[in-house]
Design a protein around this motif. Sequence first.
Motif, PDB file in Angstrom:
ATOM      1  N   GLU A  44      -8.447  52.794  41.410  1.00 47.66           N
ATOM      2  CA  GLU A  44      -8.341  54.244  41.432  1.00 47.66           C
ATOM      3  C   GLU A  44      -9.575  54.838  40.748  1.00 47.66           C
ATOM      4  N   ALA A  60       1.994  60.673  35.903  1.00 44.95           N
ATOM      5  CA  ALA A  60       2.051  60.637  34.438  1.00 44.95           C
ATOM      6  C   ALA A  60       3.381  61.116  33.880  1.00 44.95           C
ATOM      7  N   SER A  78      -2.479  57.540  38.651  1.00 49.34           N
ATOM      8  CA  SER A  78      -2.031  57.529  37.255  1.00 49.34           C
ATOM      9  C   SER A  78      -1.859  58.942  36.723  1.00 49.34           C
ATOM     10  N   GLU A  79      -2.668  59.876  37.181  1.00 50.02           N
ATOM     11  CA  GLU A  79      -2.536  61.269  36.777  1.00 50.02           C
ATOM     12  C   GLU A  79      -1.347  61.921  37.473  1.00 50.02           C
TER      13      GLU A  79
END
Length: 482
Positions: free
Chosen positions: A173, A124, A120-121
Motif C-alpha cells: 500500500e 483505521a 490502513s487509513e
Amino acid sequence: MTRKAAIIGGGVIGGGWAARFLLNGWDVAIFDPDPQAERKIGEVLDNARRALPALYDRALPPEGRLSWHDDLASAVADADWVQESVPETLALKHKVLGQLGALAPANAVIGSSTSGFKPSELNAEGARAIVAHPFNPVYLLPLIELVGEADTCARASTLLREVGCYPLTLRKEIDAHIADRLLEAVWRESLWLVKDGIATTEEIDEAIRMGFGIRWAQMGLFETYRIAGGEAGMKHFMSQFGPALSWPWTKLMDVPEFNDELVDLIASQSDSQSGHMTIRELERLRDDNIVGMLRALRRTGTGAGGVITAHEAALPAPLPADLPVTADRQVPTSWTDYNGHMNDAEYLRAASDATDRFIEMIGADAAYVAAGHSFFTVETHTRYLAEVHAGDRLRITTQVIEGAGKRMHLFHRMTRADGELAATVEVMLLHVDLKSRATCPPGPAVAANLSQYAAAHAGLPAEGIGRHVGERSKASPQTEPA
C-alpha cells in the motif's frame, strides 16, 4: 445466478461503476442522498449504453435491474460487491465504510474508489474495505487498482474480470497507489508550465495527445523506452538518457503556490479551450475516441484491447434459432458516415464477420485454417433496406442457400432491434487449399455440417436473392446509404 452490486455515492465515478456492472448483467442498487442523483446517473448510463457495447462484436448480457434506495441497509442487502464512491474526505469515508462493514453481507467485497487513501487509513476505525480505484470513464477503461487484504483482493479480481475490467493488485500500500502517482507528476509539471507562461492548457494537451499519449495507450512507458533504445534495448536507453535525470528539467520537487490567481488562469484557459461544448458533449466525444482506440487495440489484442477480447470470449453465445444467429452487436460510432447512418462499407464488414462466425460453426475454425484449408469469398450482393445508426442493435442470421462440393452460398439478414429488416447480404464462397491456392472440396466433417444446414434451410424463403444491381422491386423498395 444474477449478481448484485451496491453503489454508495453516485457522481461521475459512482455512475460509471453502476454502468459497468449493470451493462454486464448485474443488478445494481444505488444509494445517494443527492436529489439530482437519479438524473445525473441516468445521463451517465445513457452515455454508457451508447459506448460500452460498441467495443464488442458479441452482445453483452441483458442489463440487470436498477434500483434506487433511501437507506444503506436495503441498498447493500444480498450484495456481492459494495462500492463506496463518496467525496475524498477521510472522516466521511470512515463513517460510511464503518456502516457498510456492519450492514453488508459478510462475503461481500467492499471497495473504495479512493484515489489517494491507503487501506490502513480507510480501515483505521474498524472498517473492512479494500481500495478498488477505477479510472474515468469506469464503464470503458478497464484498469482497477486493488489494494488491501490478499484474499479479498483475489476474490475482487475474479469478479472484476467477469465485467471486463483489468484488476491490478498492488504489492504494497502507498499513498495515491500507482497510476495517480504518475498522473500527479505530469499534473504538477503542467501547472508550472502554465504558471511560468511556457504553455497554455491547450498546448500541453496537444503535446500529450499528438505524441506520447498515443504511444502510452498501447505500449506503456517502459516498453516504449525499450524500443527507444534500439536494438541494444533498455540498457542502451538507460545509459544514453539516464544522466538527464540529474539535469534541472523538471520541478517535480517544487509545487507552484495554489492560489486564486493560478486557479483563475487555468480555468480561463480551459474555458477558451473547451467551453464551446457541454460536459455531456465532451463525455460523448471522449467515449467515441476511447471506443475507436480500444477497438483498434482489440484487433491486435494489445494492451486494453486484449482485456476486451478475453472478456468477449467469456460472454454467452447467442441462443439457438431456426436460422443461426451469427452476429448480435451494437453499431459503433466509427461505422457511421457524414449522413449520420451506417456506411455501406460497414454492412459488408458486418456480413464478413457473420460469414466468419458461420464458417467457425461448421468446423472451419482457426485450427482448420492452420491445417491448410479455408473458404474464400468470390462474390457479394448487398441490399440496403433501412437506415442503421450508431448505437442501434444489429442482429444477423445466416441461411445456407447452397452447401455442396466446393461452393457455399450464404444469405445474411441484418435486423434492427425494432424488428425491421435493415439489409440482406448474399455471399458466394469457394473452398480453397491454402498451399496450392486452388479450389478443392472441404474436409468430411465441414462438408457434412454444411450439408446439414443446407438441408435444414432448403424450404425457407430468401427474399431478394439473385437480384442484379438496379433491379426494381415493388416488394422491397431500397434506401441507399451514401
